[in-house]
Design an enzyme around this catalytic site. Structure first.
Site, PDB file in Angstrom:
ATOM      1  N   HIS A  98       0.694  -1.295   0.009  1.00 25.44           N
ATOM      2  CA  HIS A  98      -0.026   0.072  -0.018  1.00 25.44           C
ATOM      3  C   HIS A  98       0.626   1.301   0.196  1.00 25.44           C
ATOM      4  O   HIS A  98       0.541   2.324   0.428  1.00 25.44           O
ATOM      5  CB  HIS A  98      -0.850  -0.039   1.285  1.00 25.44           C
ATOM      6  CG  HIS A  98      -1.789  -1.182   1.408  1.00 25.44           C
ATOM      7  ND1 HIS A  98      -2.514  -1.712   0.469  1.00 25.44           N
ATOM      8  CD2 HIS A  98      -1.731  -2.332   2.278  1.00 25.44           C
ATOM      9  CE1 HIS A  98      -3.265  -2.852   0.914  1.00 25.44           C
ATOM     10  NE2 HIS A  98      -2.619  -3.065   1.954  1.00 25.44           N
ATOM     11  N   HIS A 154      -7.079  -4.743  -0.997  1.00 21.70           N
ATOM     12  CA  HIS A 154      -6.369  -6.036  -1.267  1.00 21.70           C
ATOM     13  C   HIS A 154      -7.057  -6.647  -2.400  1.00 21.70           C
ATOM     14  O   HIS A 154      -7.030  -7.594  -2.551  1.00 21.70           O
ATOM     15  CB  HIS A 154      -6.369  -6.932  -0.047  1.00 21.70           C
ATOM     16  CG  HIS A 154      -6.179  -6.207   1.107  1.00 21.70           C
ATOM     17  ND1 HIS A 154      -6.775  -5.496   1.777  1.00 21.70           N
ATOM     18  CD2 HIS A 154      -5.017  -5.793   1.609  1.00 21.70           C
ATOM     19  CE1 HIS A 154      -6.079  -4.937   2.984  1.00 21.70           C
ATOM     20  NE2 HIS A 154      -4.725  -5.179   2.773  1.00 21.70           N
TER      21      HIS A 154
END
Lengths: 330, 330
Positions: free
Chosen positions: B56, B218
């Site tokens: 991320h 995700h």
């Protein structure tokens, strides 16, 4: 087509409207397609103007602000802006101290900035130009005679912008810009092709499991197509190609640049490998910038740009900058 | 596989070595996998620690520095870090004023930060926690009970980090962090699936010409799969979904976030559309941040996060921050 757009024809003005909304510190003229520091012209300061095809963001519009560019002229995607934009930008930012055009070496950009320089000079603007041609991968390419202009543009705009912010005269700003441009070298690698909105698909074919060593920032062919390599092998190929043509190996500024779609996680890993290779070659690294700065739309891949830097260049590199894409010290 | 990596197993330590090379202002412990402000612990200051699965970036390691996090604990890709990392991070940054854990709402993160908090408290660290759960797309998801934690994490870390930098006590920093977390809402859209190094291919199937409305960071499923929409239509869907659950419509902080592979050119166009929809809904925008901040590896797409902000939150938002990923005012 996996693009976050309305229609291909409006991609550039749509982006400019978004820049205007997000950055009240900039004046964005969507119709004339110029991005200008809101406080321009800045009295007593040489002004820097750059521009080029869109699709390389944050270059150039994202580098407008105190300590870097005074204005940028975005063209259509991968297409030079027109002289009218450049003349309007020069007029908007010239305080009387003159204007430096920062030009990447692509035939369209060179011709249009040359024409704009003549037109602006006719209107009484003192003009200087610096040509960025740092990409060692190939001489002469799809859109270029000589080396292509890529990552070093960021070094030129940052360092010359800092010198202009100090009040240096046009000749000195232009000399320093040329010194940076002439001593910087780059090499890029593509792991996937970029897709332009107008084409609606990949600019070139690059099968999964292959990479293009020496790719240009518009997907121009590089030196060779190879089977996939590790990050460490790619770093070695890129760094060695750059060092072979780097005029000096004093401490370097290093840009580890993402082409657009490579995750920052991977880019930092690549940065570690670039540092490892530079250490093995005994080239000290004075500063490192890692991120997506000179991009090729959604291309996966990365490039390495090195610029040998003496104390003066390091001081100018470290000087405050406040732009959407690069910001520190203020 | 078009990844710029060595082997899947070394992606996280490789990236940490690159962070160490590029950012001498950080202490990067590659073996223990913690990223810490070099000047930690800062006397008299509450410390902020966050962490989560890698992939991320710049979240969280790129948000370590003055005005934001004191330490970050990266897990494997899309996998929670372990309590040992969090306890080591807390010990490294606690000045005696206590530590705030910023936790995104995923089951693994929540359990591990809970365990770490107990262990750290046993060692005498005063601990507070804030849970970020801003994603309105779904309640309960692949890795989450309740709303998922996404873009609001940046708001929480920036604003609570600024308050801690001013010397506020732990209870006040934690209260403000919770206020931001509880009032922020997000909605994300995927135009392509992300690929993890270990899988070596896409996490889910998303045929070209389709998009996933409400995707998680995700690649978790969202609300619905749709045929491709324009940037304007996507902005309307995302903004309306967020506004429906936003507790207040006072002036908002807006994060227009790229998922990783969407070009900045497109993201700015999307930002313009987000502003247009907000104006139509009569929601004033106080500040806008555009860029790739809370990413999902190489996913194409974007998310919108809004946080209603009073004068106090705006002041803290504007306060100086100096991290690799977010930097202004210093």
């Amino acid at each position: 087509m996996r693009m976050l757009i309305n229609v291909p024809e409006s991609v550039v003005p749509d982006a400019l409207r978004g820049m205007a909304a997000a950055h009240p510190e900039l004046t964005v003229d969507v119709d004339r397609r110029i991005v200008v520091r809101r406080d321009a012209p800045v009295a007593g300061k040489v002004a820097l103007v750059s521009g080029g095809g869109s699709g390389h963001e944050p270059l150039h519009g994202g580098f407008v602000g105190p300590g870097m560019l005074d204005a940028a002229c975005p063209g259509e995607v991968f297409t030079s802006p027109v002289p009218d934009q450049m003349v309007a930008a020069a007029a908007a930012v010239d305080s009387g101290e003159g204007v430096l055009f920062v030009v990447k070496n692509y035939t369209g950009d060179v011709l249009n900035f040359d024409m704009a320089a003549e037109l602006a000079e006719d209107e009484g603007v003192r003009l200087a130009k610096v040509l960025v041609q740092d990409d060692v991968a190939v001489t002469d390419s799809t859109h270029t005679a000589g080396r292509r202009g890529t990552g070093a543009t960021l070094f030129v705009e940052k360092i010359a912008g800092a010198l202009a912010a100090e009040g240096a005269p046009l000749e000195r700003v232009a000399d320093t810009a040329r010194r940076v441009a002439e001593s910087s070298r780059s090499f890029g690698v593509a792991l996937s092709a970029c897709s332009t909105p107008s084409k609606g698909g990949p600019m070139f074919e690059l099968p999964p499991g292959e990479l293009e060593l020496g790719v240009g920032i518009h997907g121009e062919p590089g030196r060779e197509r190879r089977a996939m390599m590790t990050s460490g092998e790619i770093a070695q190929a890129a760094v060695d190609a750059v060092l072979e043509e780097l005029p000096s190996q004093q401490p370097v500024l290093a840009l580890v640049n993402g082409m657009g779609a490579t995750p920052l996680l991977e880019l930092y890993g690549f940065c570690g490998e670039v540092h490892r290779v530079l250490a093995e070659r005994r080239v000290p690294v004075a500063r490192t910038l890692v991120g997506n700065y000179v991009t090729s739309l959604d291309m996966a891949g990365a490039s390495v740009t090195l610029c040998p830097a003496d104390e003066e260049l390091l001081r100018l590199w470290d000087a405050p900058v406040r732009t959407p894409g690069l910001r520190w010290g203020v």
